[in-house]
Design an enzyme around this catalytic site. Structure first.
Site, short mmCIF file in Angstrom:
data_model
loop_
_atom_site.label_atom_id
_atom_site.label_comp_id
_atom_site.label_asym_id
_atom_site.label_seq_id
_atom_site.Cartn_x
_atom_site.Cartn_y
_atom_site.Cartn_z
N ASN A 12 0.80 -1.23 0.00
CA ASN A 12 0.00 0.00 0.00
C ASN A 12 0.83 1.28 0.00
O ASN A 12 0.27 2.37 -0.13
CB ASN A 12 -1.00 0.02 1.17
CG ASN A 12 -1.96 -1.14 1.10
OD1 ASN A 12 -2.62 -1.32 0.09
ND2 ASN A 12 -2.04 -1.95 2.15
N ARG A 19 -3.29 8.26 -0.04
CA ARG A 19 -3.79 7.38 1.00
C ARG A 19 -3.64 8.03 2.38
O ARG A 19 -2.52 8.36 2.79
CB ARG A 19 -2.95 6.10 0.96
CG ARG A 19 -3.14 5.18 2.11
CD ARG A 19 -1.98 4.17 2.18
NE ARG A 19 -2.20 3.21 3.23
CZ ARG A 19 -1.24 2.57 3.89
NH1 ARG A 19 0.02 2.79 3.59
NH2 ARG A 19 -1.54 1.73 4.84
N TYR A 24 -0.08 9.74 6.80
CA TYR A 24 1.17 9.45 6.08
C TYR A 24 1.78 10.65 5.36
O TYR A 24 2.89 10.54 4.83
CB TYR A 24 0.94 8.30 5.09
CG TYR A 24 0.51 7.02 5.78
CD1 TYR A 24 1.34 6.40 6.72
CD2 TYR A 24 -0.73 6.44 5.54
CE1 TYR A 24 0.96 5.25 7.38
CE2 TYR A 24 -1.13 5.28 6.18
CZ TYR A 24 -0.29 4.69 7.10
OH TYR A 24 -0.67 3.55 7.75
N ASN A 75 10.65 -0.26 5.05
CA ASN A 75 9.36 0.08 5.64
C ASN A 75 8.45 -1.08 5.27
O ASN A 75 7.91 -1.11 4.17
CB ASN A 75 8.82 1.40 5.09
CG ASN A 75 7.48 1.76 5.73
OD1 ASN A 75 6.86 0.92 6.40
ND2 ASN A 75 7.01 2.98 5.54
N ALA A 78 2.25 -2.89 6.61
CA ALA A 78 1.43 -3.78 7.45
C ALA A 78 2.13 -5.09 7.77
O ALA A 78 1.86 -5.72 8.81
CB ALA A 78 0.08 -4.04 6.78
N ARG A 108 -0.55 4.78 17.58
CA ARG A 108 -1.70 4.30 16.82
C ARG A 108 -2.35 3.08 17.48
O ARG A 108 -2.11 2.83 18.65
CB ARG A 108 -1.26 4.05 15.37
CG ARG A 108 -0.69 5.33 14.73
CD ARG A 108 -0.32 5.14 13.29
NE ARG A 108 -1.48 4.78 12.49
CZ ARG A 108 -1.41 4.28 11.25
NH1 ARG A 108 -0.24 4.10 10.69
NH2 ARG A 108 -2.52 3.97 10.60
C1 DQA Z 1 3.52 2.22 8.15
C2 DQA Z 1 2.76 1.89 9.43
C3 DQA Z 1 2.03 0.56 9.30
O1 DQA Z 1 1.33 0.26 10.49
C4 DQA Z 1 1.05 0.61 8.15
O2 DQA Z 1 0.42 -0.65 7.98
C5 DQA Z 1 1.63 1.12 6.90
C6 DQA Z 1 2.63 2.18 6.92
C7 DQA Z 1 4.15 3.64 8.20
O3 DQA Z 1 5.00 3.91 7.37
O4 DQA Z 1 3.76 4.45 9.03
O5 DQA Z 1 1.18 0.73 5.81
O6 DQA Z 1 4.58 1.29 7.99
#
Ligand code: DQA
Length: 144
Positions: A12, A19, A24, A75, A78, A108
Site C-alpha cells: 500500500n 492514502r 502518512y 518500511n 502492514a 496508533r
Molecule cells: C507504516 C505503518 C504501518 O502500520 C502501516 O500498515 C503502513 C505504513 C508507516 O509507514 O507508518 O502501511 O509502515
C-alpha cells in the site's frame, strides 16, 4: 568501493500521496524515492529502491540482498505487524537493517505497536514522515 543500500517498501505504500494523508503525509512514493536517491548520492551510496504489495516478493528481494546489498532499509508497512517470514529473511541476510515508518506506530492502534522487524533491526525510525528515510540512509552511511 561504493556501498549498496537496498530500500524496500511494503504493501500500500504505492498509494502514498493519496492514502490517509493526515497519517502518512502528502508525499508520493516517487517523492520519497527522489529524496532517497539524492541522499544516497550525497553520501556516495548506491540506491536500489523498490516497493511490493506481495510478502513473497519482499522475501525474495531480501534473500537476494545477501549478494547484492551492504545494508537494507525497510518500511515493511502492514507486514511489520504480521510477517515472521520477513523477520526470518532479514535474520538470514546478516547485514545491517534499519526499519522506517512514516507514522508513529506507537501512537496508533495497539495492533501496530509490535513489529516483527524491530528485533532484527539495528535501529527503528518512526513518526518523522519522509525524513525518516533520509535519517535511515545517514545512519547506514555511518554504520558502513
Ligand atoms: C507504516 C505503518 C504501518 O502500520 C502501516 O500498515 C503502513 C505504513 C508507516 O509507514 O507508518 O502501511 O509502515
Amino acid at each position: 568501493m561504493t556501498k549498496r543500500v537496498l530500500i524496500l517498501n511494503g504493501p500500500n505504500l504505492n498509494l502514498l500521496g493519496s492514502r490517509e494523508k493526515s497519517i502518512y503525509g502528502g508525499k508520493t512514493l516517487a517523492d520519497i524515492e527522489a529524496l532517497c536517491r539524492e541522499t544516497c548520492e550525497t553520501l556516495d551510496l548506491s540506491c536500489d529502491f523498490r516497493q511490493s504489495n506481495h510478502e513473497g516478493e519482499l522475501v525474495d528481494w531480501i534473500q537476494s540482498a545477501r549478494k547484492t546489498a551492504d545494508a537494507i532499509i525497510i518500511n515493511p508497512a502492514a507486514y511489520s505487524h504480521t510477517s515472521l517470514a520477513i523477520h526470518d529473511a532479514l535474520r538470514a541476510v546478516d547485514k545491517p537493517v534499519v526499519e522506517v515508518h512514516l507514522s508513529n506506530i506507537h501512537q496508533r492502534e495497539p495492533v501496530r505497536h509490535h513489529s516483527y522487524v524491530s528485533s532484527v533491526a539495528v535501529g527503528v525510525i518512526c513518526g518523522l514522515g519522509a525524513t525518516g528515510y533520509k535519517l535511515a540512509i545517514e545512519a547506514v552511511a555511518e554504520i558502513l
